[in-house]
Design a protein around this motif. Structure first.
Motif, PDB file in Angstrom:
ATOM      1  N   ILE A  37      -1.294  38.445  20.706  1.00 20.55           N
ATOM      2  CA  ILE A  37      -1.778  37.063  20.631  1.00 20.55           C
ATOM      3  C   ILE A  37      -0.602  36.095  20.557  1.00 20.55           C
ATOM      4  N   VAL A  38       0.403  36.446  19.740  1.00 18.54           N
ATOM      5  CA  VAL A  38       1.597  35.590  19.632  1.00 18.54           C
ATOM      6  C   VAL A  38       2.300  35.475  20.983  1.00 18.54           C
ATOM      7  N   ILE A  39       2.440  36.612  21.691  1.00 16.28           N
ATOM      8  CA  ILE A  39       3.098  36.602  22.999  1.00 16.28           C
ATOM      9  C   ILE A  39       2.289  35.779  23.997  1.00 16.28           C
ATOM     10  N   LEU A  40       0.961  35.909  23.974  1.00 16.85           N
ATOM     11  CA  LEU A  40       0.118  35.142  24.895  1.00 16.85           C
ATOM     12  C   LEU A  40       0.206  33.641  24.620  1.00 16.85           C
ATOM     13  N   LEU A  41       0.223  33.259  23.343  1.00 12.13           N
ATOM     14  CA  LEU A  41       0.380  31.850  23.001  1.00 12.13           C
ATOM     15  C   LEU A  41       1.727  31.330  23.485  1.00 12.13           C
ATOM     16  N   ALA A  42       2.767  32.155  23.342  1.00 10.80           N
ATOM     17  CA  ALA A  42       4.088  31.756  23.828  1.00 10.80           C
ATOM     18  C   ALA A  42       4.077  31.596  25.345  1.00 10.80           C
ATOM     19  N   ALA A  43       3.369  32.499  26.039  1.00 10.12           N
ATOM     20  CA  ALA A  43       3.276  32.380  27.497  1.00 10.12           C
ATOM     21  C   ALA A  43       2.538  31.103  27.900  1.00 10.12           C
ATOM     22  N   LEU A  44       1.481  30.747  27.152  1.00  7.75           N
ATOM     23  CA  LEU A  44       0.761  29.512  27.444  1.00  7.75           C
ATOM     24  C   LEU A  44       1.653  28.297  27.236  1.00  7.75           C
ATOM     25  N   VAL A  45       2.445  28.331  26.155  1.00 10.16           N
ATOM     26  CA  VAL A  45       3.374  27.228  25.913  1.00 10.16           C
ATOM     27  C   VAL A  45       4.382  27.126  27.045  1.00 10.16           C
ATOM     28  N   LEU A  46       4.881  28.289  27.511  1.00  6.58           N
ATOM     29  CA  LEU A  46       5.870  28.294  28.585  1.00  6.58           C
ATOM     30  C   LEU A  46       5.289  27.744  29.884  1.00  6.58           C
ATOM     31  N   LEU A  48       2.267  25.964  30.307  1.00  5.18           N
ATOM     32  CA  LEU A  48       1.449  24.755  30.274  1.00  5.18           C
ATOM     33  C   LEU A  48       2.069  23.595  29.532  1.00  5.18           C
ATOM     34  N   ALA A  49       3.161  23.856  28.791  1.00  2.00           N
ATOM     35  CA  ALA A  49       3.727  22.776  27.979  1.00  2.00           C
ATOM     36  C   ALA A  49       4.229  21.647  28.866  1.00  2.00           C
ATOM     37  N   GLY A  50       3.971  20.479  28.466  1.00  2.00           N
ATOM     38  CA  GLY A  50       4.403  19.284  29.192  1.00  2.00           C
ATOM     39  C   GLY A  50       3.966  18.062  28.418  1.00  2.00           C
ATOM     40  N   ARG A  51       4.281  16.929  28.939  1.00  2.00           N
ATOM     41  CA  ARG A  51       3.924  15.710  28.220  1.00  2.00           C
ATOM     42  C   ARG A  51       2.415  15.508  28.157  1.00  2.00           C
ATOM     43  N   TRP A  52       1.668  16.126  29.075  1.00  2.00           N
ATOM     44  CA  TRP A  52       0.216  15.998  29.020  1.00  2.00           C
ATOM     45  C   TRP A  52      -0.398  16.927  27.988  1.00  2.00           C
ATOM     46  N   LEU A  53       0.353  17.954  27.540  1.00  2.00           N
ATOM     47  CA  LEU A  53      -0.163  18.894  26.544  1.00  2.00           C
ATOM     48  C   LEU A  53       0.235  18.484  25.135  1.00  2.00           C
ATOM     49  N   THR A  54       1.405  17.909  24.961  1.00  2.00           N
ATOM     50  CA  THR A  54       1.861  17.500  23.642  1.00  2.00           C
ATOM     51  C   THR A  54       1.095  16.266  23.177  1.00  2.00           C
ATOM     52  N   PRO A  55       0.778  16.190  21.886  1.00  2.00           N
ATOM     53  CA  PRO A  55       0.023  15.020  21.387  1.00  2.00           C
ATOM     54  C   PRO A  55       0.768  13.704  21.581  1.00  2.00           C
ATOM     55  N   TYR A  56       2.105  13.742  21.454  1.00  2.00           N
ATOM     56  CA  TYR A  56       2.917  12.537  21.605  1.00  2.00           C
ATOM     57  C   TYR A  56       4.119  12.864  22.484  1.00  2.00           C
ATOM     58  N   ASP A  57       4.806  11.845  22.885  1.00  2.00           N
ATOM     59  CA  ASP A  57       6.068  12.034  23.580  1.00  2.00           C
ATOM     60  C   ASP A  57       7.058  12.673  22.603  1.00  2.00           C
ATOM     61  N   PRO A  58       7.623  13.855  22.923  1.00  2.00           N
ATOM     62  CA  PRO A  58       8.518  14.531  21.969  1.00  2.00           C
ATOM     63  C   PRO A  58       9.744  13.714  21.589  1.00  2.00           C
ATOM     64  N   ASP A  59      10.148  12.771  22.454  1.00  2.00           N
ATOM     65  CA  ASP A  59      11.356  11.989  22.189  1.00  2.00           C
ATOM     66  C   ASP A  59      11.056  10.590  21.665  1.00  2.00           C
ATOM     67  N   ALA A  60       9.768  10.235  21.542  1.00  2.00           N
ATOM     68  CA  ALA A  60       9.392   8.889  21.092  1.00  2.00           C
ATOM     69  C   ALA A  60       9.671   8.744  19.600  1.00  2.00           C
ATOM     70  N   GLN A  61      10.369   7.677  19.227  1.00  2.00           N
ATOM     71  CA  GLN A  61      10.730   7.422  17.833  1.00  2.00           C
ATOM     72  C   GLN A  61       9.829   6.351  17.233  1.00  2.00           C
TER      73      GLN A  61
END
Length: 296
Positions: A37-46, A48-61
């Motif tokens: 399950i941990v490996i599958l979640l990591a694969a999904l992050v790899l 699918l991760a992007g600005r549309w998946l993250t709740p906020y802009d990772p660099d926004a202050q």
């Protein structure tokens, strides 16, 4: 005539009789499922991760929410610049996992050919290649990675290229040992008797398929080591550079402000520990799954 006696089948035999033949059993199925399950979640992050998946802009202050605790708006809180920690962990996870996979590919790309060539050719080729491998093994891995990164330039690509070079000797020695064992097998000698030679006649069709099993297991271990190396180099600010994010970079930033937000260091630390733990568990289970002696 002598009487013949028949013993009743035991419970274990009855259970084995109902199990499909050739299907190995895992010793720790629950732990293996959790690691999967941990490996599958990591694969999904790899993937699918992007600005549309993250709740906020990772660099926004947002300096009005510095060091905010977990809430409905920020599930993992915010850092010293008011950036959402969950968003940075998702974006950083993509960088960390991709960089670790790149280091594994480099280690396999360097270690496999060297180990197979040394084991198959033997003689002075084996001696020269293994002395180079021994020289690399003589240096502490993290020190060698830091030295290579410092000489090539600071950055994630150079850092993981250095990690791949550092991890390749373990692959090379394993590949050499397996090649030495496989090349003396009867089917290899039979192929030679029919005139098979070299890369296409012996190595690719006969040696590689029969020595790859332990290499697959070792690859899972190398992935965990690569992740630890990435975290170490990024923690020392030799990997991902600001404002980029990786789990090691998030950990380094949280460590700098541990007195103001002591819990912030737990998030990247736990993520790294879980991934390395899952990689090591999957290595054990791969060994069980691929071992022909357990196919009963």
């Amino acid at each position: 005539m002598t009487a013949m006696t028949h013993s009743a089948p035991t419970a274990g035999a009855a259970a084995d009789a109902g199990r499909p033949s050739g299907r190995p059993r895992l010793r720790r199925p629950r732990i293996a499922r959790a690691a999967s399950i941990v490996i599958l979640l990591a694969a999904l992050v790899l993937l699918l991760a992007g600005r549309w998946l993250t709740p906020y802009d990772p660099d926004a202050q947002d300096l009005t929410t510095v060091f905010a605790g977990p809430s409905w708006e920020h599930w993992l809180g915010t850092d010293d610049l008011g950036r959402d920690v969950l968003s940075r962990m998702i974006a950083g996870g993509q960088a960390t996992i991709a960089a670790s996979l790149f280091a594994v590919v480099v280690a396999l790309g360097l270690g496999l050919p060297v180990g197979i060539a040394a084991g198959y050719l033997g003689g002075w080729v084996d001696t020269c290649l293994m002395r180079v491998v021994d020289a690399l093994l003589a240096f502490p891995a993290i020190v060698l990675a830091i030295g290579v990164t410092a000489s090539m330039g600071i950055g994630l690509f150079n850092a993981m290229l250095a990690v791949g070079v550092v991890l390749s000797p373990a692959i090379a020695r394993l590949a050499r040992a397996q090649t030495l064992s496989v090349k003396t097998m009867t089917y290899v000698e039979a192929a030679r008797s029919f005139g098979a030679r070299g890369l296409r006649g012996i190595i690719l069709p006969h040696i590689v398929p029969n020595m790859i099993q332990p290499v697959i297991v070792q690859t899972s271990i190398v992935f965990g080591l690569a992740m630890l190396a990435e975290a170490s180099l990024s923690f020392l600010q030799l990997g991902v550079q600001a404002p980029g994010s990786s789990w090691g970079a998030v950990l380094s930033r949280a460590y700098s402000f541990m007195s103001q937000a002591p819990l912030a260091i737990l998030v990247p630390g736990i993520a790294i520990a879980l991934m390395v733990f899952a990689a090591n568990i999957m290595a054990d289970e791969f060994q069980e799954w691929l071992d022909p002696k357990r196919r009963k």
